[in-house]
Design a protein around this motif. Sequence first.
Motif, PDB file in Angstrom:
ATOM      1  N   THR A   9     -22.997  79.643  12.151  1.00  0.00           N
ATOM      2  CA  THR A   9     -24.028  80.561  11.692  1.00  0.00           C
ATOM      3  C   THR A   9     -24.892  81.060  12.842  1.00  0.00           C
ATOM      4  O   THR A   9     -24.987  80.441  13.892  1.00  0.00           O
ATOM      5  CB  THR A   9     -24.973  79.894  10.657  1.00  0.00           C
ATOM      6  N   SER A  11     -28.673  82.062  12.424  1.00  0.00           N
ATOM      7  CA  SER A  11     -29.667  82.126  11.358  1.00  0.00           C
ATOM      8  C   SER A  11     -31.083  81.941  11.901  1.00  0.00           C
ATOM      9  O   SER A  11     -31.644  80.844  11.843  1.00  0.00           O
ATOM     10  CB  SER A  11     -29.357  81.054  10.301  1.00  0.00           C
ATOM     11  N   THR A  16     -29.609  82.895   6.401  1.00  0.00           N
ATOM     12  CA  THR A  16     -28.161  82.955   6.601  1.00  0.00           C
ATOM     13  C   THR A  16     -27.554  81.556   6.537  1.00  0.00           C
ATOM     14  O   THR A  16     -26.493  81.351   5.937  1.00  0.00           O
ATOM     15  CB  THR A  16     -27.843  83.617   7.948  1.00  0.00           C
ATOM     16  N   ARG A  17     -28.226  80.586   7.150  1.00  0.00           N
ATOM     17  CA  ARG A  17     -27.734  79.203   7.095  1.00  0.00           C
ATOM     18  C   ARG A  17     -27.711  78.693   5.657  1.00  0.00           C
ATOM     19  O   ARG A  17     -26.771  78.001   5.249  1.00  0.00           O
ATOM     20  CB  ARG A  17     -28.603  78.300   7.960  1.00  0.00           C
ATOM     21  N   SER A  20     -24.719  80.051   3.891  1.00  0.00           N
ATOM     22  CA  SER A  20     -23.522  79.346   4.360  1.00  0.00           C
ATOM     23  C   SER A  20     -23.407  77.973   3.717  1.00  0.00           C
ATOM     24  O   SER A  20     -22.326  77.566   3.264  1.00  0.00           O
ATOM     25  CB  SER A  20     -23.569  79.211   5.888  1.00  0.00           C
ATOM     26  N   SER A  57     -21.012  82.976   9.335  1.00  0.00           N
ATOM     27  CA  SER A  57     -22.084  83.650   8.596  1.00  0.00           C
ATOM     28  C   SER A  57     -23.081  84.257   9.572  1.00  0.00           C
ATOM     29  O   SER A  57     -23.644  83.551  10.411  1.00  0.00           O
ATOM     30  CB  SER A  57     -22.791  82.660   7.672  1.00  0.00           C
ATOM     31  N   MET A  58     -23.291  85.555   9.437  1.00  0.00           N
ATOM     32  CA  MET A  58     -24.172  86.283  10.350  1.00  0.00           C
ATOM     33  C   MET A  58     -25.170  87.140   9.564  1.00  0.00           C
ATOM     34  O   MET A  58     -24.833  87.686   8.512  1.00  0.00           O
ATOM     35  CB  MET A  58     -23.357  87.202  11.267  1.00  0.00           C
ATOM     36  N   PRO A  59     -26.388  87.307  10.095  1.00  0.00           N
ATOM     37  CA  PRO A  59     -27.347  88.207   9.452  1.00  0.00           C
ATOM     38  C   PRO A  59     -27.028  89.660   9.794  1.00  0.00           C
ATOM     39  O   PRO A  59     -26.354  89.943  10.793  1.00  0.00           O
ATOM     40  CB  PRO A  59     -28.679  87.781  10.070  1.00  0.00           C
ATOM     41  N   VAL A  88     -24.997  88.447   5.720  1.00  0.00           N
ATOM     42  CA  VAL A  88     -26.172  88.140   4.907  1.00  0.00           C
ATOM     43  C   VAL A  88     -27.254  89.178   5.203  1.00  0.00           C
ATOM     44  O   VAL A  88     -27.657  89.354   6.352  1.00  0.00           O
ATOM     45  CB  VAL A  88     -26.693  86.723   5.213  1.00  0.00           C
ATOM     46  N   TYR A  89     -27.705  89.869   4.162  1.00  0.00           N
ATOM     47  CA  TYR A  89     -28.655  90.964   4.362  1.00  0.00           C
ATOM     48  C   TYR A  89     -29.849  90.843   3.421  1.00  0.00           C
ATOM     49  O   TYR A  89     -29.782  90.162   2.393  1.00  0.00           O
ATOM     50  CB  TYR A  89     -27.959  92.315   4.188  1.00  0.00           C
ATOM     51  N   TYR A  94     -25.511  96.116   3.758  1.00  0.00           N
ATOM     52  CA  TYR A  94     -24.847  95.461   4.892  1.00  0.00           C
ATOM     53  C   TYR A  94     -24.073  96.463   5.730  1.00  0.00           C
ATOM     54  O   TYR A  94     -23.539  96.130   6.788  1.00  0.00           O
ATOM     55  CB  TYR A  94     -23.939  94.314   4.424  1.00  0.00           C
ATOM     56  N   SER A 123     -35.839  89.464   6.688  1.00  0.00           N
ATOM     57  CA  SER A 123     -36.441  88.668   7.763  1.00  0.00           C
ATOM     58  C   SER A 123     -37.789  89.201   8.243  1.00  0.00           C
ATOM     59  O   SER A 123     -38.570  88.459   8.836  1.00  0.00           O
ATOM     60  CB  SER A 123     -35.477  88.573   8.951  1.00  0.00           C
TER      61      SER A 123
END
Length: 254
Positions: A9, A11, A16-17, A20, A57-59, A88-89, A94, A123
């Motif tokens: 990740t 995050s 995001t974490r 996941s 997993s990425m933001p 992850v948005y 996305y 965020s």
Amino acid sequence: MEQTIHQITFSPTGGTRRVSELLCAGFEAESTLTELCITEDKLKYPSIAADDLVVISMPVFAGRVPALAVDRLRHIEANGAMCVIVAVYGNRAYDDALVEMEDVATEMGFHIIAAVAANAEHSIVRKYGAGRPDATDAADLKAFASTIAQKIDSSDNSTPQIPGNRPYRLPIKGVQPSAHRGCNKCGLCARECPVGAIDINQPKKVDADKCISCMKCVAVCPTHARGIGKVKMAIITQMLKKPCATRKPNELFI
């Protein structure tokens, strides 16, 4: 499923974490976590075996994956392992993040078997997607994991059709958080910044060229003394009001 699962990740603020972790919990198998959004001296890359399952997993930052996340991800040897990519948005969109992740992971040698677009709190403007991933999201992600596990168990190695555009949308320079009067100069933000953009001796100073607008410094500040300022926050909040007005669903591509 019998495989070892590697969660990888990026995050900065934890959303995001959390996505996941919820997704991987649904596989009901042992998993390990590698967090890429840390200082470079703490980075330890996982050893991937060909029969492992990797969940990346990425933001999403303005429709793209953070360049630093991609750079660090490329240090990992894929060894042909199966891979699930997760974008992850913050309840806006996305955009091209999933296809960008697809291209990077495929180039690295991963075999993508599924893709997920999931939601977490925005965020910067936390009221958008507030509380997400919530109980409904957790149920979605658990169901996604079950579907992916069934695909793996059936020896279906097909690659999903993933939405997005090539070429990707152009990256946008984000805002740089700064400290206000509540800052007690504890230095935690500087120690946790993944790019070293904050002066440890003068944490109110930020190197705008280094800062990637990940908001990690805001998330870790124990006195809540960091932010982007009231005027900038008001502008961004208004810009996001329409696209973030309705709850966006989580999506599985398999």
